[in-house]
Design an enzyme around this catalytic site. Structure first.
Site, PDB file in Angstrom:
ATOM      1  N   SER A 110       0.801  -1.169   0.149  1.00 14.85           N
ATOM      2  CA  SER A 110      -0.074   0.018  -0.206  1.00 14.85           C
ATOM      3  C   SER A 110       0.755   1.279   0.124  1.00 14.85           C
ATOM      4  O   SER A 110       2.104   1.133   0.374  1.00 14.85           O
ATOM      5  CB  SER A 110      -0.888   0.071   1.151  1.00 14.85           C
ATOM      6  OG  SER A 110      -0.859   1.305   1.934  1.00 14.85           O
ATOM      7  N   SER A 111       0.445   2.285  -0.451  1.00 13.04           N
ATOM      8  CA  SER A 111       1.046   3.534  -0.502  1.00 13.04           C
ATOM      9  C   SER A 111       1.422   4.079   0.952  1.00 13.04           C
ATOM     10  O   SER A 111       2.273   4.831   0.992  1.00 13.04           O
ATOM     11  CB  SER A 111       0.454   4.554  -1.221  1.00 13.04           C
ATOM     12  OG  SER A 111      -0.951   4.789  -0.587  1.00 13.04           O
ATOM     13  N   CYS A 112       1.040   3.479   1.928  1.00 15.41           N
ATOM     14  CA  CYS A 112       1.549   4.074   3.356  1.00 15.41           C
ATOM     15  C   CYS A 112       2.962   3.454   3.528  1.00 15.41           C
ATOM     16  O   CYS A 112       3.404   3.751   4.728  1.00 15.41           O
ATOM     17  CB  CYS A 112       0.669   3.554   4.691  1.00 15.41           C
ATOM     18  SG  CYS A 112       0.579   1.917   4.569  1.00 15.41           S
ATOM     19  N   TYR A 139       1.631  -1.592  10.539  1.00 20.40           N
ATOM     20  CA  TYR A 139       0.966  -2.092   9.168  1.00 20.40           C
ATOM     21  C   TYR A 139       2.066  -1.781   7.907  1.00 20.40           C
ATOM     22  O   TYR A 139       2.497  -2.623   7.323  1.00 20.40           O
ATOM     23  CB  TYR A 139      -0.125  -1.333   8.732  1.00 20.40           C
ATOM     24  CG  TYR A 139      -0.902  -1.969   7.593  1.00 20.40           C
ATOM     25  CD1 TYR A 139      -1.590  -3.082   7.536  1.00 20.40           C
ATOM     26  CD2 TYR A 139      -0.924  -1.106   6.355  1.00 20.40           C
ATOM     27  CE1 TYR A 139      -2.141  -3.562   6.289  1.00 20.40           C
ATOM     28  CE2 TYR A 139      -1.495  -1.786   5.326  1.00 20.40           C
ATOM     29  CZ  TYR A 139      -2.011  -2.757   5.155  1.00 20.40           C
ATOM     30  OH  TYR A 139      -2.596  -3.462   4.161  1.00 20.40           O
ATOM     31  N   LYS A 143       4.254  -4.453   5.646  1.00 21.49           N
ATOM     32  CA  LYS A 143       4.023  -4.241   4.252  1.00 21.49           C
ATOM     33  C   LYS A 143       5.503  -4.097   3.396  1.00 21.49           C
ATOM     34  O   LYS A 143       5.919  -4.584   2.619  1.00 21.49           O
ATOM     35  CB  LYS A 143       3.239  -3.349   3.590  1.00 21.49           C
ATOM     36  CG  LYS A 143       1.746  -3.586   3.939  1.00 21.49           C
ATOM     37  CD  LYS A 143       1.527  -4.701   3.116  1.00 21.49           C
ATOM     38  CE  LYS A 143       0.116  -5.498   3.653  1.00 21.49           C
ATOM     39  NZ  LYS A 143      -0.121  -6.623   2.928  1.00 21.49           N
ATOM     40  N   THR A 167      -2.530   2.824  -4.882  1.00 27.56           N
ATOM     41  CA  THR A 167      -3.071   3.845  -4.152  1.00 27.56           C
ATOM     42  C   THR A 167      -4.399   3.481  -3.375  1.00 27.56           C
ATOM     43  O   THR A 167      -4.752   2.308  -3.349  1.00 27.56           O
ATOM     44  CB  THR A 167      -3.152   4.868  -5.165  1.00 27.56           C
ATOM     45  OG1 THR A 167      -3.321   6.124  -4.220  1.00 27.56           O
ATOM     46  CG2 THR A 167      -4.344   4.519  -6.106  1.00 27.56           C
ATOM     47  N   LEU A 169      -7.960   2.508  -2.567  1.00 23.51           N
ATOM     48  CA  LEU A 169      -8.838   1.708  -3.336  1.00 23.51           C
ATOM     49  C   LEU A 169     -10.233   2.133  -2.850  1.00 23.51           C
ATOM     50  O   LEU A 169     -10.610   2.206  -1.896  1.00 23.51           O
ATOM     51  CB  LEU A 169      -8.499   0.354  -3.481  1.00 23.51           C
ATOM     52  CG  LEU A 169      -6.813  -0.150  -3.823  1.00 23.51           C
ATOM     53  CD1 LEU A 169      -6.967  -1.588  -3.719  1.00 23.51           C
ATOM     54  CD2 LEU A 169      -6.992   0.257  -5.558  1.00 23.51           C
ATOM     55  N   HIS A 182     -12.079   3.335   5.087  1.00 19.03           N
ATOM     56  CA  HIS A 182     -11.276   4.496   4.520  1.00 19.03           C
ATOM     57  C   HIS A 182     -11.980   5.746   4.122  1.00 19.03           C
ATOM     58  O   HIS A 182     -13.469   5.867   4.098  1.00 19.03           O
ATOM     59  CB  HIS A 182     -10.665   3.983   3.241  1.00 19.03           C
ATOM     60  CG  HIS A 182      -9.539   2.623   3.766  1.00 19.03           C
ATOM     61  ND1 HIS A 182      -9.868   1.562   3.366  1.00 19.03           N
ATOM     62  CD2 HIS A 182      -8.451   2.670   4.270  1.00 19.03           C
ATOM     63  CE1 HIS A 182      -8.624   0.667   4.009  1.00 19.03           C
ATOM     64  NE2 HIS A 182      -7.972   1.614   4.472  1.00 19.03           N
ATOM     65  N   ARG A 212      -5.630  13.709  -2.454  1.00 22.11           N
ATOM     66  CA  ARG A 212      -5.442  12.399  -2.308  1.00 22.11           C
ATOM     67  C   ARG A 212      -5.924  11.884  -3.778  1.00 22.11           C
ATOM     68  O   ARG A 212      -6.633  12.570  -4.732  1.00 22.11           O
ATOM     69  CB  ARG A 212      -6.359  11.963  -1.424  1.00 22.11           C
ATOM     70  CG  ARG A 212      -6.176  12.160   0.119  1.00 22.11           C
ATOM     71  CD  ARG A 212      -5.086  11.789   0.547  1.00 22.11           C
ATOM     72  NE  ARG A 212      -4.591  11.959   2.063  1.00 22.11           N
ATOM     73  CZ  ARG A 212      -4.273  13.096   2.230  1.00 22.11           C
ATOM     74  NH1 ARG A 212      -3.493  13.938   1.614  1.00 22.11           N
ATOM     75  NH2 ARG A 212      -3.806  13.382   3.790  1.00 22.11           N
TER      76      ARG A 212
HETATM   77  N1  LIG Z   1      -8.517  -0.896   0.701  1.00 21.09           N
HETATM   78  C1  LIG Z   1      -7.526  -0.132   0.196  1.00 21.09           C
HETATM   79  O1  LIG Z   1      -7.718   1.018  -0.057  1.00 21.09           O
HETATM   80  C2  LIG Z   1      -6.300  -0.475  -0.398  1.00 21.09           C
HETATM   81  C3  LIG Z   1      -5.267   0.519  -1.014  1.00 21.09           C
HETATM   82  C4  LIG Z   1      -3.976   0.141  -1.391  1.00 21.09           C
HETATM   83  C5  LIG Z   1      -3.575  -1.103  -1.107  1.00 21.09           C
HETATM   84  N2  LIG Z   1      -4.331  -2.094  -0.551  1.00 21.09           N
HETATM   85  C6  LIG Z   1      -3.866  -3.750  -0.289  1.00 21.09           C
HETATM   86  O2  LIG Z   1      -5.086  -4.546  -0.886  1.00 21.09           O
HETATM   87  C7  LIG Z   1      -4.693  -5.860  -0.047  1.00 21.09           C
HETATM   88  C8  LIG Z   1      -6.127  -6.222   0.459  1.00 21.09           C
HETATM   89  O3  LIG Z   1      -6.891  -5.159   0.995  1.00 21.09           O
HETATM   90  P1  LIG Z   1      -8.272  -4.962   0.973  1.00 21.09           P
HETATM   91  O4  LIG Z   1      -8.624  -3.534   1.279  1.00 21.09           O
HETATM   92  O5  LIG Z   1      -8.872  -5.760  -0.335  1.00 21.09           O
HETATM   93  O6  LIG Z   1      -8.617  -5.746   2.208  1.00 21.09           O
HETATM   94  P2  LIG Z   1      -9.965  -6.698   2.758  1.00 21.09           P
HETATM   95  O7  LIG Z   1     -11.205  -6.013   1.981  1.00 21.09           O
HETATM   96  O8  LIG Z   1     -10.220  -6.288   4.106  1.00 21.09           O
HETATM   97  O9  LIG Z   1      -9.610  -8.008   2.212  1.00 21.09           O
HETATM   98  C9  LIG Z   1      -8.764  -8.631   3.017  1.00 21.09           C
HETATM   99  C10 LIG Z   1      -8.668 -10.181   2.456  1.00 21.09           C
HETATM  100  O10 LIG Z   1      -7.724 -11.114   3.189  1.00 21.09           O
HETATM  101  C11 LIG Z   1      -8.466 -12.078   4.001  1.00 21.09           C
HETATM  102  N3  LIG Z   1      -7.512 -12.337   5.295  1.00 21.09           N
HETATM  103  C12 LIG Z   1      -7.487 -11.158   6.165  1.00 21.09           C
HETATM  104  N4  LIG Z   1      -6.517 -11.898   7.079  1.00 21.09           N
HETATM  105  C13 LIG Z   1      -6.553 -13.322   6.781  1.00 21.09           C
HETATM  106  C14 LIG Z   1      -5.736 -14.501   7.284  1.00 21.09           C
HETATM  107  N5  LIG Z   1      -5.099 -14.293   8.351  1.00 21.09           N
HETATM  108  N6  LIG Z   1      -5.774 -15.737   6.732  1.00 21.09           N
HETATM  109  C15 LIG Z   1      -6.614 -15.525   5.424  1.00 21.09           C
HETATM  110  N7  LIG Z   1      -7.120 -14.586   4.758  1.00 21.09           N
HETATM  111  C16 LIG Z   1      -7.184 -13.508   5.373  1.00 21.09           C
HETATM  112  C17 LIG Z   1      -9.914 -11.467   4.117  1.00 21.09           C
HETATM  113  O11 LIG Z   1     -10.744 -12.440   4.473  1.00 21.09           O
HETATM  114  P3  LIG Z   1     -11.667 -12.047   5.925  1.00 21.09           P
HETATM  115  O12 LIG Z   1     -12.498 -10.828   5.428  1.00 21.09           O
HETATM  116  O13 LIG Z   1     -12.697 -13.255   5.765  1.00 21.09           O
HETATM  117  O14 LIG Z   1     -10.900 -11.907   7.119  1.00 21.09           O
HETATM  118  C18 LIG Z   1     -10.117 -10.628   3.077  1.00 21.09           C
HETATM  119  O15 LIG Z   1     -10.755 -11.845   2.085  1.00 21.09           O
HETATM  120  C19 LIG Z   1      -3.855  -5.428   1.377  1.00 21.09           C
HETATM  121  O16 LIG Z   1      -2.543  -5.900   1.009  1.00 21.09           O
HETATM  122  C20 LIG Z   1      -3.886  -3.698   0.954  1.00 21.09           C
HETATM  123  O17 LIG Z   1      -2.543  -3.221   1.724  1.00 21.09           O
HETATM  124  C21 LIG Z   1      -5.590  -1.762  -0.077  1.00 21.09           C
END
Ligand SMILES: NC(=O)c1ccc[n+]([C@@H]2O[C@H](COP(=O)([O-])OP(=O)(O)OC[C@H]3O[C@@H](n4cnc5c(N)ncnc54)[C@H](OP(=O)(O)O)[C@@H]3O)[C@@H](O)[C@H]2O)c1
Length: 325
Positions: A110-112, A139, A143, A167, A169, A182, A212
């Site tokens: 992530s961008s953080c 966090y 990462k 960035t 999402l 978020h 942003r």
């Molecule tokens: N959201 C943003 O704005 C954003 C921005 C930049 C980058 N990202 C990156 O994208 C990635 C995913 O983020 P997201 O926003 O999609 O998060 P999310 O919607 O919370 O999804 C996370 C996923 O991981 C699963 N998970 C979490 N802990 C787990 C564990 N211990 N074992 C197995 N599965 C697990 C969750 O399942 P459960 O829900 O069932 O726990 C869910 O399927 C991260 O690396 C994040 O840094 C996100």
């Protein structure tokens, strides 16, 4: 295309915001052999369970979109959970991917990961050049460890693992609970509720002046699948042992929080005003990823912010109204 459409691709975290978009994008591009396990079926912090999974299923390629993710409050309140679980997920999955001979792997960060006072736009080379934002340092460090793990395995074992930094999402499967969400999903929910209650103003935190960047999740997924399926020579150059295997994924465009709030209100149909709670902090003045590395490979963002917000709001309403029915 460098990867067979029948290749076994494991998408970790496929029920989440990023993971579900990755599954949609892979399926839309004809990939038929996706390996998917819900959190309840495979606990990725459990090293023995992850080993059993890789030994039994032998994925050929992997995308790591599983992570413990949350907003500022959750990150600040539960830093031990964030660092412990995210270090364990990265460690277990990347290690077993190497052991079982996985070809290509994308690890989502992530961008953080970039310094709090990073020059803008943020280039990949600015990693580890200054102190991190304290509220989500745990966090971010987990990462950063994931990026370093990819690089270390590439250097020592000749793997070809890539760390992708998206960035902010938003999109289907987003989190809308106000404690944990978020900025953009929170705005969609607040504008919707203000409309339903007939409120006069939508109150947003701070002056609205910070800038942003936001990306629709399917657009991010399209970029990831583009990277995963790059031709051999370009993919090899990105994951070569001599270079940090790190690439930013964003739209290359930002806007002020006030502009964003106005756009969300327009899409949601909230016709009141926007009020600023200036007792709340603004945060850093600007956060924009430099995406020239990705663009030089030939990828461009395709979903406009308005179109993305329209689609996200439709998904929010479908879920919200189903839950209320
Ligand atoms: N959201 C943003 O704005 C954003 C921005 C930049 C980058 N990202 C990156 O994208 C990635 C995913 O983020 P997201 O926003 O999609 O998060 P999310 O919607 O919370 O999804 C996370 C996923 O991981 C699963 N998970 C979490 N802990 C787990 C564990 N211990 N074992 C197995 N599965 C697990 C969750 O399942 P459960 O829900 O069932 O726990 C869910 O399927 C991260 O690396 C994040 O840094 C996100």
């Amino acid at each position: 295309m460098s990867i067979e459409r029948t290749a076994r691709i494991y998408v970790a975290g496929h029920t989440g915001l990023a993971g579900s978009a990755l599954v949609r994008s892979l399926r839309a591009k004809g990939f038929t052999n996706l390996l998917l396990r819900k959190h309840a079926e495979l606990e990725l912090t459990d090293a023995a369970a992850v080993r059993r999974f890789f030994e039994a299923e032998r994925p050929e390629h992997v995308i790591v979109a599983a992570a413990k993710v949350g907003g500022i409050l959750a990150n600040d309140t539960y830093p031990a959970d964030f660092i412990h679980q995210n270090l364990a997920i990265g460690n277990n999955v990347i290690h077993e991917a190497w052991r079982s001979g996985v070809g290509r792997l994308l690890y989502l960060g992530s961008s953080c990961i970039y310094p709090r006072d990073c020059p803008q736009p943020m280039k990949e080379e600015y990693l580890l050049t200054g102190p991190l934002e304290p509220t989500n340092r745990a966090y971010a460090l987990a990462k950063i460890a994931g990026i370093e793990t990819c690089w270390s395995y590439n250097r020592q074992h000749g793997t070809r693992f890539l760390a992708v930094m998206p960035t902010n999402l938003f999109g289907p499967q987003d989190h809308y609970d106000l404690q944990n969400s978020h900025a953009l999903p929170a705005l969609i929910r607040k504008a919707h509720e203000a409309k339903m209650r007939g409120e006069r103003d939508l109150v947003i935190w701070g002056t609205g002046r910070p800038k942003r960047e936001f990306m629709y999740s399917d657009d991010m997924a399209d970029a990831c699948v583009f990277l995963l399926t790059l031709d051999e020579s370009r993919y090899a150059a990105l994951s070569a042992p001599a270079v940090a295997p790190l690439i930013n994924v964003g739209t290359g465009q930002d806007l002020t929080i006030a502009e964003l709030a106005a756009l969300v209100c327009e899409v949601v149909g909230f016709r009141g005003g926007i009020a600023h709670d200036t007792t709340k902090p603004d945060g850093t003045p600007r956060k924009l990823l430099d995406v020239s590395k990705l663009q030089a490979l030939g990828w461009r963002s395709r979903v406009s912010l308005r179109e993305g917000i329209e689609r996200a709001y439709a998904d929010f309403r479908a879920r919200f109204e189903r839950a209320a029915a």
